[in-house]
Write a protein that holds these residues in place. Structure first.
Motif, short mmCIF file in Angstrom:
data_model
loop_
_atom_site.label_atom_id
_atom_site.label_comp_id
_atom_site.label_asym_id
_atom_site.label_seq_id
_atom_site.Cartn_x
_atom_site.Cartn_y
_atom_site.Cartn_z
N ALA A 285 -29.49 -12.75 17.65
CA ALA A 285 -28.78 -12.03 16.60
C ALA A 285 -29.73 -11.10 15.86
CB ALA A 285 -28.12 -13.01 15.63
N VAL A 286 -29.19 -10.01 15.33
CA VAL A 286 -29.93 -9.06 14.53
C VAL A 286 -29.25 -8.96 13.17
CG1 VAL A 286 -30.72 -6.69 14.28
CG2 VAL A 286 -30.68 -7.75 16.55
N PHE A 287 -30.03 -9.10 12.10
CA PHE A 287 -29.49 -9.02 10.74
C PHE A 287 -30.09 -7.80 10.05
CE2 PHE A 287 -28.91 -13.43 11.78
CZ PHE A 287 -27.73 -13.80 11.13
N ASP A 288 -29.22 -6.94 9.54
CA ASP A 288 -29.65 -5.83 8.69
C ASP A 288 -29.61 -6.31 7.24
OD1 ASP A 288 -30.00 -3.94 10.76
OD2 ASP A 288 -27.83 -3.69 10.87
N ILE B 225 -21.98 -19.18 18.70
CA ILE B 225 -23.27 -18.48 18.49
C ILE B 225 -24.47 -19.33 18.87
CG2 ILE B 225 -22.30 -16.99 16.70
CD1 ILE B 225 -23.47 -18.77 14.61
N SER B 226 -24.28 -20.57 19.32
CA SER B 226 -25.39 -21.41 19.73
C SER B 226 -26.17 -20.75 20.86
CB SER B 226 -24.88 -22.78 20.20
OG SER B 226 -24.28 -23.47 19.14
N SER C 88 -37.47 -16.13 -4.80
CA SER C 88 -36.04 -16.12 -4.49
C SER C 88 -35.61 -14.67 -4.32
CB SER C 88 -35.25 -16.78 -5.61
OG SER C 88 -33.86 -16.69 -5.36
N LEU C 89 -34.93 -14.38 -3.20
CA LEU C 89 -34.44 -13.04 -2.92
C LEU C 89 -32.95 -12.96 -3.20
CD1 LEU C 89 -36.17 -12.35 0.52
CD2 LEU C 89 -37.10 -12.04 -1.79
N VAL C 90 -32.53 -11.86 -3.80
CA VAL C 90 -31.11 -11.53 -3.90
C VAL C 90 -30.89 -10.41 -2.89
CG1 VAL C 90 -29.23 -10.76 -5.37
CG2 VAL C 90 -31.08 -12.14 -6.33
N MET C 91 -29.96 -10.63 -1.96
CA MET C 91 -29.86 -9.69 -0.84
C MET C 91 -28.46 -9.61 -0.27
SD MET C 91 -31.87 -12.15 1.90
CE MET C 91 -31.58 -11.09 3.30
N ASP C 92 -28.20 -8.47 0.40
CA ASP C 92 -27.00 -8.29 1.21
C ASP C 92 -27.45 -8.26 2.67
OD1 ASP C 92 -25.73 -7.84 -1.25
OD2 ASP C 92 -26.02 -5.65 -1.09
N PHE C 93 -26.66 -8.83 3.55
CA PHE C 93 -27.03 -8.76 4.97
C PHE C 93 -25.78 -8.77 5.85
CE2 PHE C 93 -27.29 -13.30 3.87
CZ PHE C 93 -26.47 -13.89 4.83
N VAL C 94 -25.94 -8.16 7.03
CA VAL C 94 -24.88 -8.12 8.05
C VAL C 94 -25.51 -8.54 9.37
CG1 VAL C 94 -23.20 -6.72 9.30
CG2 VAL C 94 -23.63 -6.28 6.86
N GLY C 95 -24.97 -9.56 10.02
CA GLY C 95 -25.50 -10.05 11.27
C GLY C 95 -24.64 -9.62 12.45
N ARG C 96 -25.31 -9.28 13.57
CA ARG C 96 -24.59 -8.85 14.78
C ARG C 96 -25.15 -9.58 16.00
NH1 ARG C 96 -25.04 -4.30 11.55
NH2 ARG C 96 -23.10 -3.13 11.21
N ILE C 97 -24.25 -9.90 16.91
CA ILE C 97 -24.61 -10.44 18.21
C ILE C 97 -24.06 -9.49 19.26
CG2 ILE C 97 -24.28 -12.35 19.84
CD1 ILE C 97 -24.13 -14.25 17.50
N ASN C 98 -24.96 -8.98 20.10
CA ASN C 98 -24.57 -7.98 21.10
C ASN C 98 -23.89 -6.78 20.44
OD1 ASN C 98 -25.52 -9.59 23.25
ND2 ASN C 98 -23.56 -10.72 23.32
N GLY C 99 -24.40 -6.42 19.27
CA GLY C 99 -23.89 -5.26 18.57
C GLY C 99 -22.61 -5.48 17.79
#
Length: 449
Positions: free
Chosen positions: A243-246, A238-239, A175-186
């Motif tokens: 997407a890119v997730f940091d 978003i279908s 199990s991961l505990v994480m923060d993430f931010v997703g972007r579509i076309n930046g």
């Protein structure tokens, strides 16, 4: 042939037995009573009618007939039926078990008024010799592997998540505990970011490919994840989008199961050691199996009893039972699934559920017949005891539950439950009870029933 019934001088009744569960009553109300009904109705109308040119209470009958004559027969019909149907049913010595179906002629002043009543009654059920009954009760077995399986389930439910050392590489099951931010076309998109989110690798809860790209990550590590949202994704915005997730992983955790030992047993309850815990688990399993076996026995006895009894079922009662089952289904799923899906289920039940409803009605009728034949009754003390049991099970005061039972009209159902329990005990006492293996044809059949 219809049978003439002795009635009052102004009401005549004939009763025809059209089947074992149907009676047709032909009712005649003599012209004098019909005339008096019209007179009374117009007299009452005269008190309230407001007609230009006439003082209140002084409107002539003919004027009232011209103004209200078209609607008066409907009122008279309802009045005459209401006044005479109880007497007609009582005189015919029938006991309706569903709402009577009434067809009436249009009443006219000075003429006999006729109507028919279609009444459903209980069938006369001849209770067979109960010693002819054969019942099947599945034997009760609990294997050691089943006891261990129950313990393993409890162990699994009490597992804890423990942080791995920082150098540990994440794998499926972690199990991961994480923060993430997703972007579509930046651009950051709604719902694509989170802080302190927990994700179990291999769970399949994220977009396909997301979890795979986090395998091998360590606590404190940052990683970029690239995915493509499915075409049928829930959000149209978003279908089908890339997407890119940091992502930044703050902890990697493993699931740690407790040891199965005496300490584990003590944590599970008031047990001295693991042997006492196993003994309790076995007893619980045996108790559940015994209860299931008793239910299977009851079903087999009912199946045999119905096979020995041949009787018609009132169709209106079956309709009412089906509607009751549909109402229960609606209440069960209301708010838990879309209304459209519930309506589909109800429509299916309406089309396919009648055999099950008829079967339930047959069971109710034959149980009532056996209870009446053997004079089985339920006392008020027994009802009180049952309410006390129900209250204790629900953590309520018995007086409070009794008040609820009175308000909700539960007493007939409680009495029926207690009566049926007595009847099944009588059937089991009278029958030839055969023990069968749970996986035998007889045992499987009763388990399915």
């Amino acid at each position: 042939m219809p049978e003439a019934i002795e009635t009052s001088h102004d009401v005549q009744v004939e009763c025809e037995e059209t089947s074992s569960v149907l009676r047709n009553l032909s009712v005649e109300v003599d012209a004098g009573r019909v005339g008096r009904a019209f007179d009374a109705a117009y007299a009452e109308l005269r008190k309230t009618a407001r007609v230009r040119g006439f003082r209140p209470g002084k409107v002539p009958r003919k004027v009232l007939e011209q103004m209200y004559g078209a609607q008066m027969p409907d009122q008279i019909e309802r009045s005459l039926v209401s006044e005479t149907i109880g007497e007609a049913i009582e005189r015919a010595e029938v006991a309706p078990i569903s709402e009577p179906d009434i067809e009436a002629q249009r009443p006219e002043p000075g003429q006999v008024f006729r109507y028919t009543v279609r009444v459903e009654v209980k069938p006369e059920i001849e209770v067979p010799d109960l010693s002819q009954l054969v019942g099947h009760r599945p034997s009760v077995h609990v294997a050691e592997s089943e006891v261990e399986g129950e313990i393993e389930q409890m162990r699994d439910r009490h597992a804890q998540w423990v942080e791995e050392p920082e150098e540990t590489e994440a794998a499926d099951g972690h199990s991961l505990v994480m923060d993430f931010v997703g972007r579509i076309n930046g651009e950051v998109f709604q719902g694509g970011s989170a802080e302190g989110a927990e994700l179990q690798l291999g769970s399949g809860t994220m977009v396909p490919g997301f979890e795979d790209q986090l395998v091998g990550v360590k606590a404190g590590e940052e990683r970029q994840v690239e995915v493509t949202f499915p075409e049928e994704y829930g959000s149209a915005d978003i279908s089908g989008q890339d997407a890119v997730f940091d992502c930044k992983v703050t902890a990697v955790r493993r699931r740690e199961l407790p040891e199965i030992d005496d300490e584990f047993a003590k944590d599970m309850g008031d047990f001295d050691d693991l042997d006492a815990f196993r003994s309790q688990i076995r007893g619980d399993l045996e108790g559940r199996r015994a209860s299931q076996a008793d239910q299977a026995l009851d079903q087999s006895l009912m199946e045999c009893l119905l096979g020995l009894c041949d009787f018609d079922v009132p169709p209106g009662v079956v309709d009412r039972q089906l509607q009751s089952q549909m109402q229960s289904l609606y209440q069960q799923f209301q708010g838990r699934m879309p209304d459209e899906m519930i309506q589909q289920q109800l429509q299916r039940m309406q089309e396919e559920g009648r055999p099950a409803a008829e079967r339930r009605v047959r069971e109710i009728l034959v149980m009532e017949a056996v209870a009446a034949d053997r004079e089985i009754e339920v006392s008020s003390d027994e009802v009180d005891e049952r309410i006390q049991e129900m209250a204790e099970a629900q953590g309520m005061e018995a007086a409070q539950l009794r008040q609820t039972a009175e308000q909700q009209g539960w007493f007939p159902a409680i009495e029926a439950e207690l009566r049926d329990k007595k009847v099944y005990a009588l059937l089991a006492e009278s029958a030839d009870i055969q023990e069968v293996e749970p996986d035998s044809p007889e045992g499987e059949e009763e388990a399915e029933g």
